[in-house]
Design an enzyme around this catalytic site. Structure first.
Site, PDB file in Angstrom:
ATOM      1  N   GLN A   1     -50.129  28.833 -86.198  1.00  0.00           N
ATOM      2  CA  GLN A   1     -50.145  29.816 -85.322  1.00  0.00           C
ATOM      3  C   GLN A   1     -49.421  30.945 -86.009  1.00  0.00           C
ATOM      4  O   GLN A   1     -49.605  32.274 -85.865  1.00  0.00           O
ATOM      5  CB  GLN A   1     -49.531  29.518 -83.828  1.00  0.00           C
ATOM      6  CG  GLN A   1     -50.516  28.811 -83.128  1.00  0.00           C
ATOM      7  CD  GLN A   1     -49.512  28.337 -82.004  1.00  0.00           C
ATOM      8  OE1 GLN A   1     -49.820  28.934 -80.865  1.00  0.00           O
ATOM      9  NE2 GLN A   1     -48.854  27.371 -82.102  1.00  0.00           N
TER      10      GLN A   1
ATOM     11  N   GLY B   1     -38.841  33.920 -88.006  1.00  0.00           N
ATOM     12  CA  GLY B   1     -39.908  33.338 -88.010  1.00  0.00           C
ATOM     13  C   GLY B   1     -41.050  34.340 -88.721  1.00  0.00           C
ATOM     14  O   GLY B   1     -41.055  35.581 -88.333  1.00  0.00           O
TER      15      GLY B   1
ATOM     16  N   SER C   1     -64.529  17.353 -68.300  1.00  0.00           N
ATOM     17  CA  SER C   1     -63.394  17.559 -69.361  1.00  0.00           C
ATOM     18  C   SER C   1     -62.543  18.664 -69.128  1.00  0.00           C
ATOM     19  O   SER C   1     -63.010  19.607 -68.361  1.00  0.00           O
ATOM     20  CB  SER C   1     -63.889  17.761 -70.821  1.00  0.00           C
ATOM     21  OG  SER C   1     -64.412  18.896 -71.192  1.00  0.00           O
TER      22      SER C   1
ATOM     23  N   ILE D   1     -44.903  36.421 -83.331  1.00  0.00           N
ATOM     24  CA  ILE D   1     -46.011  36.304 -83.011  1.00  0.00           C
ATOM     25  C   ILE D   1     -45.673  36.053 -81.102  1.00  0.00           C
ATOM     26  O   ILE D   1     -46.513  36.130 -80.702  1.00  0.00           O
ATOM     27  CB  ILE D   1     -46.566  35.053 -83.298  1.00  0.00           C
ATOM     28  CG1 ILE D   1     -45.564  33.618 -82.989  1.00  0.00           C
ATOM     29  CG2 ILE D   1     -46.736  34.836 -85.099  1.00  0.00           C
ATOM     30  CD1 ILE D   1     -46.213  32.397 -83.142  1.00  0.00           C
ATOM     31  N   ASP D   2     -44.274  35.793 -80.947  1.00  0.00           N
ATOM     32  CA  ASP D   2     -44.056  35.539 -79.645  1.00  0.00           C
ATOM     33  C   ASP D   2     -44.631  36.790 -78.486  1.00  0.00           C
ATOM     34  O   ASP D   2     -44.288  36.511 -77.395  1.00  0.00           O
ATOM     35  CB  ASP D   2     -42.550  35.135 -79.394  1.00  0.00           C
ATOM     36  CG  ASP D   2     -42.382  33.843 -80.324  1.00  0.00           C
ATOM     37  OD1 ASP D   2     -43.295  33.166 -80.568  1.00  0.00           O
ATOM     38  OD2 ASP D   2     -41.154  33.775 -80.727  1.00  0.00           O
TER      39      ASP D   2
ATOM     40  N   GLY E   1     -44.379  30.322 -78.574  1.00  0.00           N
ATOM     41  CA  GLY E   1     -43.828  31.415 -77.854  1.00  0.00           C
ATOM     42  C   GLY E   1     -42.606  31.368 -77.436  1.00  0.00           C
ATOM     43  O   GLY E   1     -41.968  32.415 -76.848  1.00  0.00           O
TER      44      GLY E   1
ATOM     45  N   ALA F   1     -59.498  27.944 -70.562  1.00  0.00           N
ATOM     46  CA  ALA F   1     -58.626  26.795 -70.332  1.00  0.00           C
ATOM     47  C   ALA F   1     -58.714  26.341 -68.381  1.00  0.00           C
ATOM     48  O   ALA F   1     -58.746  27.373 -67.869  1.00  0.00           O
ATOM     49  CB  ALA F   1     -56.992  26.755 -70.634  1.00  0.00           C
TER      50      ALA F   1
HETATM   51  O1  F6P Z   1     -40.568  33.103 -83.000  1.00  0.00           O
HETATM   52  C1  F6P Z   1     -41.329  32.595 -83.607  1.00  0.00           C
HETATM   53  C2  F6P Z   1     -41.554  31.264 -83.376  1.00  0.00           C
HETATM   54  O2  F6P Z   1     -42.863  30.730 -84.205  1.00  0.00           O
HETATM   55  C3  F6P Z   1     -41.650  30.697 -82.056  1.00  0.00           C
HETATM   56  O3  F6P Z   1     -42.680  30.669 -81.414  1.00  0.00           O
HETATM   57  C4  F6P Z   1     -41.203  29.348 -82.528  1.00  0.00           C
HETATM   58  O4  F6P Z   1     -40.264  28.475 -81.230  1.00  0.00           O
HETATM   59  C5  F6P Z   1     -40.294  29.336 -83.428  1.00  0.00           C
HETATM   60  O5  F6P Z   1     -40.507  30.540 -84.104  1.00  0.00           O
HETATM   61  C6  F6P Z   1     -40.284  27.950 -84.404  1.00  0.00           C
HETATM   62  O6  F6P Z   1     -39.347  28.320 -85.390  1.00  0.00           O
HETATM   63  P1  F6P Z   1     -39.169  27.507 -86.737  1.00  0.00           P
HETATM   64  O7  F6P Z   1     -40.327  27.967 -87.782  1.00  0.00           O
HETATM   65  O8  F6P Z   1     -37.863  27.658 -87.401  1.00  0.00           O
HETATM   66  O9  F6P Z   1     -39.566  25.959 -86.591  1.00  0.00           O
END
Ligand code: F6P
Length: 328
Positions: A260, A15, A220, A131-132, A175, A191
């Site tokens: 994200q 990713g 809310s 990003i995780d 995540g 939150a």
């Molecule tokens: O590992 C990064 C990430 O954005 C995760 O947060 C998410 O679960 C996954 O990749 C989504 O992957 P894809 O873009 O293959 O749907």
């Protein structure tokens, strides 16, 4: 400088994450600075298998430090998981005389790099690009800071409409099994609840907490939910449970999803990427390999890839406590 190092290949895999371009730029320029040829490999390991690479010079990476995504493209390459695929990849590297790699990616990508080095002796340094924030040994991964800021900005906007309509929002963030984005974005955006995989809150406690919030005068609420196995799976389960048990709530679900992963990297991620790229090349020059670069106490460090990819990074328990206290 080690006389053994010949040519470096750099790739982005898995990713994409904001800051990958800044890291590519840093690896290329650091190689050129040290009189080493550097090749950009397209689409992660796929480009190694299909011989899709290009020699890059310092000018070839102009004006990308601020760009999201990756100019090298990225992929999750299934063929590289096979021995045959890795043989083809080695043949490509031999053809160009490339003997070392900088792999920018997450868990799976670094695991692939380790296997490749063990099988074929290609020296590899990993840059944790995801990003995780789920790699062990570094305070944070590349792209995490930008993703967090994107998530907080988005939640702030949802807060405006949630409070205008007295609604309860379930907001899913990314995540992949790790609650770092959810917990930190949840605290940052104020939150009312944060649901993360590291801590099973239980739906009944969520009910109790929502009732308490209502009693205390909140009209809310924002509940940040870390994604489950599938995008949308957790968040819709939670929202329908609450809908059934607290039918007077007007509930909406929002999945932030891939926004994200995009966008211009924050200054923090650009600097981090630049430092990591230089450090990665320095490691190769010193004949080091099978390491991931990282940051601890604002210093560049290295950690064995084998350790970095095992188990995920623990959440700070104090942050969970802070979140509980300030969300009453
Ligand atoms: O590992 C990064 C990430 O954005 C995760 O947060 C998410 O679960 C996954 O990749 C989504 O992957 P894809 O873009 O293959 O749907």
């Amino acid at each position: 400088m080690s006389s053994k190092l010949k040519k470096i290949g750099v790739l982005t895999s898995g990713g994409d994450a904001p800051g990958m371009n800044a890291a590519v730029r840093s690896v290329v320029r650091s190689s050129v600075y040290n009189n080493i040829d550097c090749y950009g490999i397209y689409k992660g390991y796929e480009g190694l298998i299909s011989d899709d690479l290009v020699k890059l010079n310092a000018r070839g990476v102009n004006n990308i430090v601020n760009k999201g995504g990756t100019i090298l493209k990225s992929a999750r390459c299934l063929e590289f998981r096979t021995k045959e695929g890795r043989h083809k990849a080695k043949a490509t590297l031999d053809k160009y005389g490339i003997d070392s790699l900088v792999v920018i990616g997450g868990n799976g990508s670094l695991n692939g790099a380790l296997i490749f080095e063990e099988e074929h002796g290609i020296k590899t340094i990993g840059i944790p690009g995801t990003i995780d924030n789920d790699l062990v040994g570094t305070r944070c991964t590349l792209g995490y800071d930008t993703a967090l800021n994107t998530a907080v900005n988005a939640i702030d906007k949802i807060r405006d409409t949630a409070s205008s309509h007295n609604r309860l929002f379930f907001i899913e963030v990314m995540g992949k099994g790790s609650g770092h984005i959810a917990l930190n974005a949840g605290i940052g955006a104020g939150a009312e609840e944060v649901l993360i995989p590291e801590q099973d809150m239980g739906l009944d406690r969520l009910l109790v907490s929502l009732k308490k919030s209502e009693k205390s005068g909140k009209s809310s609420s924002i509940i940040v939910v870390s994604e489950g196995e599938k995008i949308g799976e957790n968040v819709f389960n939670f929202s329908s449970y609450i809908e059934k048990n607290l039918p007077h709530y007007e509930i909406r679900v929002s999945i932030l999803g891939h926004i994200q992963r995009g966008g211009s990297p924050t200054c923090f991620d650009r600097v981090l990427a630049s430092r990591m790229g230089v450090h990665a090349v320095d490691c190769l020059l010193k004949n080091k390999s099978k390491l991931m670069v990282g940051i601890v106490d604002d210093k560049m460090i290295t950690v064995p890839i084998e350790k970095a990819i095992r188990g995920g990074q623990e959440l700070d328990k104090d942050l969970i406590r802070v979140c509980d206290i300030i969300s009453i």
